[in-house]
Design an enzyme around this catalytic site. Structure first.
Site, PDB file in Angstrom:
ATOM      1  N   LYS A  91       0.830  -1.211   0.000  1.00 29.30           N
ATOM      2  CA  LYS A  91       0.000   0.000   0.000  1.00 29.30           C
ATOM      3  C   LYS A  91       0.863   1.260   0.000  1.00 29.30           C
ATOM      4  O   LYS A  91       0.585   2.210  -0.732  1.00 29.30           O
ATOM      5  CB  LYS A  91      -0.938  -0.025   1.219  1.00 29.30           C
ATOM      6  CG  LYS A  91      -1.879   1.159   1.295  1.00 29.30           C
ATOM      7  CD  LYS A  91      -3.194   0.819   1.987  1.00 29.30           C
ATOM      8  CE  LYS A  91      -3.043   0.609   3.479  1.00 29.30           C
ATOM      9  NZ  LYS A  91      -2.970   1.862   4.233  1.00 29.30           N
ATOM     10  N   ARG A 149       2.638   5.948  -3.283  1.00 26.60           N
ATOM     11  CA  ARG A 149       3.766   6.772  -3.731  1.00 26.60           C
ATOM     12  C   ARG A 149       3.998   6.629  -5.237  1.00 26.60           C
ATOM     13  O   ARG A 149       4.419   7.584  -5.898  1.00 26.60           O
ATOM     14  CB  ARG A 149       5.024   6.405  -2.927  1.00 26.60           C
ATOM     15  CG  ARG A 149       4.963   6.941  -1.472  1.00 26.60           C
ATOM     16  CD  ARG A 149       5.930   6.189  -0.587  1.00 26.60           C
ATOM     17  NE  ARG A 149       6.027   6.706   0.775  1.00 26.60           N
ATOM     18  CZ  ARG A 149       5.179   6.425   1.772  1.00 26.60           C
ATOM     19  NH1 ARG A 149       4.130   5.639   1.564  1.00 26.60           N
ATOM     20  NH2 ARG A 149       5.368   6.922   2.976  1.00 26.60           N
ATOM     21  N   GLY A 181      -5.415   7.507   5.461  1.00 29.16           N
ATOM     22  CA  GLY A 181      -4.540   8.459   6.150  1.00 29.16           C
ATOM     23  C   GLY A 181      -3.291   8.782   5.346  1.00 29.16           C
ATOM     24  O   GLY A 181      -2.868   9.933   5.250  1.00 29.16           O
ATOM     25  N   ARG A 233      -9.247  11.708  12.504  1.00 31.08           N
ATOM     26  CA  ARG A 233      -7.797  11.565  12.705  1.00 31.08           C
ATOM     27  C   ARG A 233      -7.079  12.920  12.659  1.00 31.08           C
ATOM     28  O   ARG A 233      -7.454  13.806  11.906  1.00 31.08           O
ATOM     29  CB  ARG A 233      -7.224  10.598  11.655  1.00 31.08           C
ATOM     30  CG  ARG A 233      -7.851   9.222  11.793  1.00 31.08           C
ATOM     31  CD  ARG A 233      -7.323   8.248  10.792  1.00 31.08           C
ATOM     32  NE  ARG A 233      -5.936   7.908  11.045  1.00 31.08           N
ATOM     33  CZ  ARG A 233      -5.189   7.137  10.246  1.00 31.08           C
ATOM     34  NH1 ARG A 233      -5.732   6.650   9.143  1.00 31.08           N
ATOM     35  NH2 ARG A 233      -3.948   6.874  10.542  1.00 31.08           N
ATOM     36  N   GLN A 266       4.485   9.125   7.597  1.00 25.46           N
ATOM     37  CA  GLN A 266       3.592  10.049   6.893  1.00 25.46           C
ATOM     38  C   GLN A 266       4.037  11.486   7.123  1.00 25.46           C
ATOM     39  O   GLN A 266       4.026  12.305   6.196  1.00 25.46           O
ATOM     40  CB  GLN A 266       2.150   9.849   7.365  1.00 25.46           C
ATOM     41  CG  GLN A 266       1.579   8.505   6.948  1.00 25.46           C
ATOM     42  CD  GLN A 266       0.196   8.253   7.526  1.00 25.46           C
ATOM     43  OE1 GLN A 266      -0.334   9.057   8.278  1.00 25.46           O
ATOM     44  NE2 GLN A 266      -0.376   7.107   7.184  1.00 25.46           N
ATOM     45  N   ASP A 305       1.612  -1.477  11.825  1.00 26.02           N
ATOM     46  CA  ASP A 305       0.278  -1.880  11.371  1.00 26.02           C
ATOM     47  C   ASP A 305      -0.045  -3.337  11.723  1.00 26.02           C
ATOM     48  O   ASP A 305      -1.144  -3.821  11.441  1.00 26.02           O
ATOM     49  CB  ASP A 305       0.164  -1.696   9.848  1.00 26.02           C
ATOM     50  CG  ASP A 305       0.196  -0.218   9.470  1.00 26.02           C
ATOM     51  OD1 ASP A 305      -0.203   0.619  10.308  1.00 26.02           O
ATOM     52  OD2 ASP A 305       0.614   0.105   8.340  1.00 26.02           O
ATOM     53  N   LYS A 361      -4.671   5.519  14.659  1.00 30.05           N
ATOM     54  CA  LYS A 361      -4.761   4.834  13.355  1.00 30.05           C
ATOM     55  C   LYS A 361      -6.213   4.905  12.846  1.00 30.05           C
ATOM     56  O   LYS A 361      -6.971   5.745  13.295  1.00 30.05           O
ATOM     57  CB  LYS A 361      -4.272   3.392  13.499  1.00 30.05           C
ATOM     58  CG  LYS A 361      -2.773   3.297  13.787  1.00 30.05           C
ATOM     59  CD  LYS A 361      -1.958   3.807  12.633  1.00 30.05           C
ATOM     60  CE  LYS A 361      -0.476   3.835  12.946  1.00 30.05           C
ATOM     61  NZ  LYS A 361       0.296   4.540  11.935  1.00 30.05           N
ATOM     62  N   ARG A 392      -6.700   1.700  17.750  1.00 30.15           N
ATOM     63  CA  ARG A 392      -6.464   0.263  17.574  1.00 30.15           C
ATOM     64  C   ARG A 392      -6.166  -0.461  18.867  1.00 30.15           C
ATOM     65  O   ARG A 392      -6.443  -1.651  18.985  1.00 30.15           O
ATOM     66  CB  ARG A 392      -5.289   0.041  16.610  1.00 30.15           C
ATOM     67  CG  ARG A 392      -5.746  -0.010  15.214  1.00 30.15           C
ATOM     68  CD  ARG A 392      -4.698  -0.503  14.250  1.00 30.15           C
ATOM     69  NE  ARG A 392      -5.269  -0.312  12.931  1.00 30.15           N
ATOM     70  CZ  ARG A 392      -4.581  -0.110  11.829  1.00 30.15           C
ATOM     71  NH1 ARG A 392      -3.263  -0.072  11.873  1.00 30.15           N
ATOM     72  NH2 ARG A 392      -5.194   0.038  10.676  1.00 30.15           N
TER      73      ARG A 392
HETATM   74  C1  S3P Z   1       2.441   4.693   6.220  1.00 25.96           C
HETATM   75  C2  S3P Z   1       2.910   5.072   7.441  1.00 25.96           C
HETATM   76  C3  S3P Z   1       2.373   4.576   8.716  1.00 25.96           C
HETATM   77  C4  S3P Z   1       1.457   3.364   8.530  1.00 25.96           C
HETATM   78  C5  S3P Z   1       0.533   3.538   7.354  1.00 25.96           C
HETATM   79  C6  S3P Z   1       1.328   3.737   6.079  1.00 25.96           C
HETATM   80  C7  S3P Z   1       3.071   5.243   5.008  1.00 25.96           C
HETATM   81  O1  S3P Z   1       1.636   5.601   9.336  1.00 25.96           O
HETATM   82  O2  S3P Z   1       0.711   3.128   9.691  1.00 25.96           O
HETATM   83  O3  S3P Z   1      -0.302   2.410   7.204  1.00 25.96           O
HETATM   84  O4  S3P Z   1       2.833   4.710   3.898  1.00 25.96           O
HETATM   85  O5  S3P Z   1       3.844   6.203   5.120  1.00 25.96           O
HETATM   86  P1  S3P Z   1       2.334   6.670  10.332  1.00 25.96           P
HETATM   87  O6  S3P Z   1       3.224   7.530   9.552  1.00 25.96           O
HETATM   88  O7  S3P Z   1       1.173   7.441  10.922  1.00 25.96           O
HETATM   89  O8  S3P Z   1       3.039   5.823  11.349  1.00 25.96           O
END
Ligand code: S3P
Length: 457
Positions: A28, A33, A100, A128, A176, A327, A354, A358
């Site tokens: 994912k 990206r 997110g 969120r 993120q 995750d 999340k 969670r």
């Molecule tokens: C992700 C970063 C993570 C992860 C999400 C995917 C990403 O989140 O939980 O499923 O692709 O950068 P956080 O940056 O909030 O930890």
């Protein structure tokens, strides 16, 4: 607000040995990206293995709304990018559904463009916190024009007319947040620096370099990473083969460990070291997990993973491992429920923000199905019962509330495959955000998972 279909209650039952070889959908993080960077880069990007889950499809729509051409031809996604610095203002709100990563990274992307962008999402995403990405973007010149309280969606922002590069020390372990700042840096003159005290998944760094960005990473003796990106450089379209998502592979892996007699192979899974915390932990618990044919593909490590049913024992999971398996805690908690002794998981504060809280969702689901556990502020302790005798149940009191969280739904359906009595989740529809093939893939291995009769949407 986004449209919801009716909830789809679903039950998993004790299953005979799971057997077979499967491929899980594309990662994912890399899929989001690929669309974003492909949509931004000059020329054509071709992507195979893209995750076609709802979250990623929302990102494709957002990139289209900002000028990129994104289409699928056969099994390949072909993206015609706008060129770095050339995104267009979206004509309407960008709806990110449950995603997110999609919304936060896109906020970064537009944070250095003198244009207005409106973001909306489902009930989960609207709860969120977005301040974690907006705070650094504000330092670069972004203005938030309208938002629900606490920097939440629906939200309209205007990127900086004259973005200023910043040096930003990421205050939470979040890929993120790191990524949002770097993406804003792409259209900012000068050097944008992100200081990352705790390493998180590094797909943004690896992929931006692949697209031609001037980006370097220096890791100090204390492990603190300094990521420097020179803005306004050229990005050029790439060819990308997205490997299987280890966060999706986690579900058949744990299912094979806890269902007696199982022997399952999951092919072509991403083995980037920032993503392998669950595998390491399950091996420490005594899980028979073999990495077959480890290889490098497109700048990432991948392998096939063979998993056989195992007698698991409880462990203490080191808190510093959390970013590499953030995750995976819901499904690890399920594995722990079938292990001998106690499993202690610590350093889980990020689980509170999340797709659902969670930590609470997992603890309530375990309790509802007879598992002995203790929820702390940022920890979870599970006291396991090998064999799962007495686990599960029937009726409303034992149905797991998924709170629009795909990983809660999948984790508890996995639990039901080895519990004495069935395990029911209140809605499996949300699984389509990250793993639309979940039910078919699991039943193909021999898992008994079906929608609750009379409750079909
Ligand atoms: C992700 C970063 C993570 C992860 C999400 C995917 C990403 O989140 O939980 O499923 O692709 O950068 P956080 O940056 O909030 O930890």
């Amino acid at each position: 607000m986004t449209h919801h279909t009716a909830p789809r209650p679903t039950t998993a039952r004790f299953s005979q040995a799971l057997r077979g070889a499967v491929k899980v959908p594309g990662d994912k993080s890399i899929s989001h990206r690929s669309l974003m960077f492909g949509g931004l880069a000059a020329g054509q990007t071709r992507v195979t293995g893209l995750l076609e889950g709802e979250d990623v499809i929302r990102t494709a729509a957002a990139m289209r709304a900002m000028g990129a051409l994104v289409e699928k031809t056969g099994s390949e996604w072909i993206i015609q990018g706008v060129g770095n610095g050339c995104l267009l203002e979206a004509a309407g709100p960008m709806d990110f559904g449950n995603a997110g990563t999609g919304v936060r990274l896109t906020m970064g992307l537009v944070g250095s463009y003198d244009m207005a962008s409106t973001f909306i999402g489902d009930a989960s995403l609207s709860k969120r916190p977005m301040g974690r990405v907006l705070d650094p973007l504000r330092q670069m010149g972004t203005q938030v024009l309208e938002a629900a309280s606490g920097d939440r969606l629906p939200l309209t922002m205007r990127g900086a007319a004259r973005p200023a590069p910043i040096t930003y020390r990421v205050p939470v372990a979040s890929a993120q947040v790191k990524s949002a700042v770097l993406l804003a840096g792409l259209n900012t003159p000068g050097i944008t620096t992100v200081i990352e005290p705790v390493m998180t998944r590094d797909h943004t760094e690896r992929m931006l370099k692949g697209f031609g960005a001037q980006l370097d990473v220096e890791t100090g003796p204390d492990g603190v990473r300094h990521i420097r990106l020179e803005g306004r450089g050229k990005l050029t379209g790439q060819t990308i083969a997205v490997p299987g998502d280890p966060s999706s592979a986690a579900f058949p892996i744990v299912a094979a460990l806890i269902v007696p007699g199982s022997d399952v192979t999951i092919e072509n899974v991403l083995m980037n070291p920032t993503r392998t915390g669950l595998i390491i932990t399950l091996q420490e618990m005594g899980g028979a997990i073999e990495l077959i044919n480890p290889r490098s593909a497109g700048g990432e490590d991948v392998a096939d993973i063979r998993v056989r049913h195992s007698d698991l024992k409880g462990v203490a999971v080191p808190p510093e491992r959390a970013p590499s398996m953030i995750d995976e805690y819901p499904v690890l908690a399920v594995a722990a429920a079938f292990a001998e002794g106690e499993t202690v998981m610590d350093g889980l504060e990020e689980l509170r923000v999340k797709e659902s809280d969670r930590l609470a969702a997992v603890a309530r689901g375990l309790e509802a199905n007879g598992v002995d556990c203790t929820e702390g502020e940022a920890s979870l302790t599970v006291r396991g019962r090998p064999g799962g005798k007495g686990y599960g149940g029937t009726g409303a009191a034992t149905a797991v509330e998924t709170h629009l969280d795909h990983r809660i739904a999948m984790a508890f359906l996995v639990m039901g495959l080895a519990a004495e009595k069935p395990v029911t989740v209140d809605d499996s529809g949300v699984i389509a955000t990250s793993f639309p093939e979940f039910q078919g893939l699991m039943t193909g291995l021999g898992a008994l998972i079906e929608a609750v009769e009379g409750a079909e949407a």
